[in-house]
Design a protein around this motif. Structure first.
Motif, short mmCIF file in Angstrom:
data_model
loop_
_atom_site.label_atom_id
_atom_site.label_comp_id
_atom_site.label_asym_id
_atom_site.label_seq_id
_atom_site.Cartn_x
_atom_site.Cartn_y
_atom_site.Cartn_z
N VAL A 13 0.84 -1.20 0.00
CA VAL A 13 0.00 0.00 0.00
C VAL A 13 0.88 1.25 0.00
CG1 VAL A 13 -1.78 1.29 1.24
CG2 VAL A 13 -1.93 -1.20 1.08
N ARG A 14 1.97 1.20 0.74
CA ARG A 14 2.91 2.33 0.76
C ARG A 14 3.46 2.59 -0.65
NH1 ARG A 14 4.82 4.91 4.43
NH2 ARG A 14 6.78 5.99 4.69
N LEU A 15 3.77 1.52 -1.38
CA LEU A 15 4.26 1.67 -2.75
C LEU A 15 3.19 2.27 -3.66
CD1 LEU A 15 6.67 1.21 -4.62
CD2 LEU A 15 5.87 -1.15 -4.93
N LEU A 16 1.95 1.87 -3.46
CA LEU A 16 0.85 2.45 -4.23
C LEU A 16 0.73 3.95 -3.96
CD1 LEU A 16 -1.93 -0.26 -3.80
CD2 LEU A 16 -0.31 0.00 -5.70
N MET A 17 0.88 4.32 -2.68
CA MET A 17 0.81 5.74 -2.32
C MET A 17 2.01 6.52 -2.88
SD MET A 17 -2.03 6.24 -0.74
CE MET A 17 -2.79 4.96 -1.73
N GLU A 18 3.17 5.87 -2.94
CA GLU A 18 4.34 6.51 -3.56
C GLU A 18 4.08 6.76 -5.04
OE1 GLU A 18 7.40 7.81 -2.83
OE2 GLU A 18 6.86 7.67 -0.72
N ALA A 19 3.49 5.78 -5.71
CA ALA A 19 3.16 5.95 -7.12
C ALA A 19 2.23 7.14 -7.30
CB ALA A 19 2.52 4.68 -7.68
N ALA A 20 1.23 7.26 -6.43
CA ALA A 20 0.30 8.39 -6.49
C ALA A 20 1.04 9.70 -6.23
CB ALA A 20 -0.83 8.20 -5.47
N ARG A 21 1.93 9.69 -5.28
CA ARG A 21 2.66 10.90 -4.90
C ARG A 21 3.50 11.45 -6.03
NH1 ARG A 21 7.51 12.46 -1.71
NH2 ARG A 21 8.37 10.39 -2.00
N TRP A 22 4.00 10.58 -6.90
CA TRP A 22 4.88 11.00 -7.98
C TRP A 22 4.14 11.42 -9.25
CZ3 TRP A 22 9.64 12.63 -7.67
CH2 TRP A 22 10.35 12.33 -6.51
N ALA A 23 2.83 11.52 -9.18
CA ALA A 23 2.06 11.96 -10.35
C ALA A 23 2.33 13.44 -10.64
CB ALA A 23 0.57 11.75 -10.09
N PRO A 24 2.27 13.82 -11.91
CA PRO A 24 2.40 15.23 -12.24
C PRO A 24 1.19 16.01 -11.74
CG PRO A 24 1.92 13.95 -14.22
CD PRO A 24 2.08 12.98 -13.09
N SER A 25 1.38 17.31 -11.52
CA SER A 25 0.28 18.18 -11.13
C SER A 25 0.57 19.59 -11.61
CB SER A 25 0.07 18.17 -9.61
OG SER A 25 1.24 18.63 -8.94
N HIS A 26 -0.46 20.41 -11.69
CA HIS A 26 -0.34 21.79 -12.15
C HIS A 26 0.65 22.54 -11.27
CE1 HIS A 26 -2.17 25.40 -14.12
NE2 HIS A 26 -1.55 25.97 -13.11
N GLY A 27 1.74 22.99 -11.84
CA GLY A 27 2.74 23.75 -11.09
C GLY A 27 3.30 23.00 -9.89
N ASN A 28 3.28 21.67 -9.96
CA ASN A 28 3.75 20.82 -8.86
C ASN A 28 3.01 21.12 -7.54
OD1 ASN A 28 5.27 18.68 -7.85
ND2 ASN A 28 6.91 20.01 -7.18
N THR A 29 1.74 21.45 -7.64
CA THR A 29 0.94 21.77 -6.45
C THR A 29 0.55 20.54 -5.65
OG1 THR A 29 -1.01 21.80 -7.88
CG2 THR A 29 -0.01 23.94 -7.32
N GLN A 30 0.59 19.37 -6.26
CA GLN A 30 0.31 18.10 -5.59
C GLN A 30 -0.98 18.16 -4.75
OE1 GLN A 30 3.93 16.47 -3.76
NE2 GLN A 30 5.09 17.96 -4.97
N PRO A 31 -2.14 18.33 -5.39
CA PRO A 31 -3.39 18.48 -4.65
C PRO A 31 -4.01 17.18 -4.14
CG PRO A 31 -3.86 18.54 -6.99
CD PRO A 31 -2.35 18.46 -6.84
N ALA A 32 -3.46 16.04 -4.52
CA ALA A 32 -4.07 14.76 -4.14
C ALA A 32 -3.80 14.42 -2.68
CB ALA A 32 -3.53 13.64 -5.04
N ARG A 33 -4.85 13.98 -2.00
CA ARG A 33 -4.75 13.51 -0.61
C ARG A 33 -5.52 12.20 -0.52
NH1 ARG A 33 -1.91 17.22 -1.19
NH2 ARG A 33 -1.50 18.99 0.19
N PHE A 34 -5.09 11.34 0.40
CA PHE A 34 -5.69 10.02 0.50
C PHE A 34 -5.94 9.63 1.95
CE2 PHE A 34 -3.20 10.20 -3.38
CZ PHE A 34 -4.12 9.76 -4.31
N ILE A 35 -7.02 8.88 2.16
CA ILE A 35 -7.34 8.27 3.44
C ILE A 35 -7.37 6.76 3.19
CG2 ILE A 35 -9.03 8.04 5.30
CD1 ILE A 35 -10.08 10.85 4.42
N VAL A 36 -6.58 6.00 3.93
CA VAL A 36 -6.42 4.56 3.70
C VAL A 36 -7.01 3.76 4.84
CG1 VAL A 36 -4.73 2.71 3.36
CG2 VAL A 36 -4.28 4.98 2.41
N GLY A 37 -7.86 2.80 4.49
CA GLY A 37 -8.41 1.88 5.47
C GLY A 37 -8.19 0.44 5.05
N TYR A 38 -7.78 -0.38 5.99
CA TYR A 38 -7.58 -1.82 5.74
C TYR A 38 -8.80 -2.58 6.26
CZ TYR A 38 -2.67 -0.61 5.07
OH TYR A 38 -1.50 -0.07 4.62
#
Length: 187
Positions: free
Chosen positions: A27-52
């Protein structure tokens, strides 16, 4: 040339293995993949809540799902809320939906690469998520992603079994790609 296998293999099943677990390191690797996505001006607007599956966060996310999604999503190993932050210290962030979409796509493709399946859902209560997790006003929940390992289609309700077995279809390119003017199909 051909479509990359990770893209070709990606689909959104509802049949998850209810016994399988996804290790936190994956799951950490999946979140890393999400974190490295491009975004407008590198603003990185994506946030996540994870439940197992089995923990309180999973149950709160599950509780916000519409009944149709609840009929199968409880079998997933992980439920993730994808949200977008609409502003930062510089003011409003442009194109936050696009930034979150790219992050979720990175997560999904990484999951396919690791042998997992995912299903993205819009059928949930956005206000219920905001309330359940105390989201600030500038955070907007957009999607819930079920993550796990493929299960048995026969374990689904009958109406979903048929949907699960349907062939994957996409509109032809000339209906979605244009040239010259809107509606003039590109070849």
């Amino acid at each position: 040339m051909e479509l990359h296998p990770i893209i070709a293999q990606r689909w959104s099943p509802r049949a998850f293995d209810p016994e399988a677990t996804v290790d936190a390191s994956i799951v950490r690797l999946l979140m890393e993949a999400a974190r490295w996505a491009p975004s407008h001006g590198n603003t990185q607007p994506a946030r996540f809540i994870v439940g197992y599956r089995g923990d309180e966060t999973f149950q709160r996310i599950y509780g916000t799902l519409r009944p149709g999604n609840q009929s199968w999503a409880g079998r997933a190993s992980v439920l993730v809320v994808g949200a977008r932050v609409t502003g930062d210290e510089r003011g409003p962030i442009p194109n936050t939906e696009y930034g979150l979409g790219l992050a979720v796509q990175n997560l999904v493709l990484q999951a396919v690469h690791l042998g997992l399946v995912t299903h993205q859902m819009g059928g949930f209560g956005k206000e219920a998520v905001a309330e359940a997790f105390g989201l600030p006003e500038d955070v907007v929940p957009v999607v819930v992603v079920a993550i796990g390992y493929l299960g048995d289609v026969n374990d689904l309700p009958e109406d979903l079994q048929a949907r699960e077995r349907r062939p994957r279809e996409r509109r032809p390119l000339n209906e979605i790609v244009f040239t010259g003017t809107w509606g003039k199909g590109w070849q």
